[in-house]
Design a protein around this motif. Structure first.
Motif, PDB file in Angstrom:
ATOM      1  N   ALA A 192       0.806  -2.083   4.463  1.00 32.53           N
ATOM      2  CA  ALA A 192       2.199  -1.735   4.175  1.00 32.53           C
ATOM      3  C   ALA A 192       3.089  -2.981   4.184  1.00 32.53           C
ATOM      4  O   ALA A 192       3.943  -3.150   3.303  1.00 32.53           O
ATOM      5  CB  ALA A 192       2.704  -0.709   5.187  1.00 32.53           C
ATOM      6  N   ALA A 193       2.885  -3.857   5.147  1.00 32.46           N
ATOM      7  CA  ALA A 193       3.677  -5.091   5.201  1.00 32.46           C
ATOM      8  C   ALA A 193       3.386  -5.969   3.991  1.00 32.46           C
ATOM      9  O   ALA A 193       4.304  -6.554   3.398  1.00 32.46           O
ATOM     10  CB  ALA A 193       3.382  -5.853   6.492  1.00 32.46           C
ATOM     11  N   THR A 230       6.064  -6.729  -3.190  1.00 36.29           N
ATOM     12  CA  THR A 230       7.067  -6.042  -4.003  1.00 36.29           C
ATOM     13  C   THR A 230       8.361  -6.849  -4.043  1.00 36.29           C
ATOM     14  O   THR A 230       8.958  -7.031  -5.111  1.00 36.29           O
ATOM     15  CB  THR A 230       7.337  -4.636  -3.438  1.00 36.29           C
ATOM     16  N   TYR A 231       8.798  -7.321  -2.893  1.00 40.62           N
ATOM     17  CA  TYR A 231      10.030  -8.110  -2.840  1.00 40.62           C
ATOM     18  C   TYR A 231       9.895  -9.401  -3.655  1.00 40.62           C
ATOM     19  O   TYR A 231      10.802  -9.781  -4.388  1.00 40.62           O
ATOM     20  CB  TYR A 231      10.392  -8.429  -1.393  1.00 40.62           C
ATOM     21  N   GLY A 276      15.573  -2.907 -14.942  1.00 39.49           N
ATOM     22  CA  GLY A 276      14.330  -3.215 -15.654  1.00 39.49           C
ATOM     23  C   GLY A 276      13.248  -3.721 -14.719  1.00 39.49           C
ATOM     24  O   GLY A 276      12.069  -3.380 -14.862  1.00 39.49           O
ATOM     25  N   ALA A 277      13.642  -4.536 -13.744  1.00 40.42           N
ATOM     26  CA  ALA A 277      12.678  -5.043 -12.765  1.00 40.42           C
ATOM     27  C   ALA A 277      12.096  -3.899 -11.942  1.00 40.42           C
ATOM     28  O   ALA A 277      10.884  -3.828 -11.721  1.00 40.42           O
ATOM     29  CB  ALA A 277      13.338  -6.068 -11.861  1.00 40.42           C
ATOM     30  N   GLY A 336       6.375   1.217 -12.531  1.00 36.85           N
ATOM     31  CA  GLY A 336       5.273   1.497 -13.453  1.00 36.85           C
ATOM     32  C   GLY A 336       3.950   0.943 -12.944  1.00 36.85           C
ATOM     33  O   GLY A 336       2.903   1.592 -13.086  1.00 36.85           O
ATOM     34  N   LEU A 337       3.987  -0.249 -12.349  1.00 37.15           N
ATOM     35  CA  LEU A 337       2.757  -0.814 -11.778  1.00 37.15           C
ATOM     36  C   LEU A 337       2.240   0.031 -10.622  1.00 37.15           C
ATOM     37  O   LEU A 337       1.034   0.277 -10.513  1.00 37.15           O
ATOM     38  CB  LEU A 337       3.007  -2.246 -11.314  1.00 37.15           C
ATOM     39  N   TYR A 338       3.147   0.493  -9.761  1.00 37.98           N
ATOM     40  CA  TYR A 338       2.712   1.360  -8.659  1.00 37.98           C
ATOM     41  C   TYR A 338       2.205   2.705  -9.167  1.00 37.98           C
ATOM     42  O   TYR A 338       1.260   3.264  -8.605  1.00 37.98           O
ATOM     43  CB  TYR A 338       3.835   1.560  -7.647  1.00 37.98           C
TER      44      TYR A 338
END
Length: 90
Positions: free
Chosen positions: A43-44, A50-51, A65-66, A72-74
């Motif tokens: 999770a970390a 992600t950040y 958009g980002a 979409g990737l997730y």
């Protein structure tokens, strides 16, 4: 003399069974601790990646958009994991 051996054997078998149960419980607790540690680490890592991805994408795109790209990737990763988990082996 034989009347004494039976109860002693039963006592030895009972203590061996109790020891086996204690070892199994300790093993299960250790496995659970490792699983919880792995889940927290994953999770970390997901939050950090992600950040970092959002930071890079927001330099070139607008924030919406980002977020759409990251979402979409997730979604694609979730679909792939779902299909892998439900795939039946014949």
């Amino acid at each position: 003399m034989y009347a004494l051996i039976g109860p002693l054997l039963r006592l030895a078998v009972a203590s061996a069974a109790a020891r086996t149960i204690r070892v199994a419980a300790a093993d299960a607790a250790l496995r659970l601790a490792f699983i919880l540690g792995a889940v927290l680490a994953a999770a970390a890592g997901m939050l950090c990646f992600t950040y970092a991805g959002l930071t890079i994408l927001e330099r070139h795109l607008d924030p919406a958009g980002a977020w759409a790209i990251v979402g979409g990737l997730y979604a694609a990763a979730g679909l792939a994991l779902y299909l892998a988990a439900t795939r039946r082996r014949t």
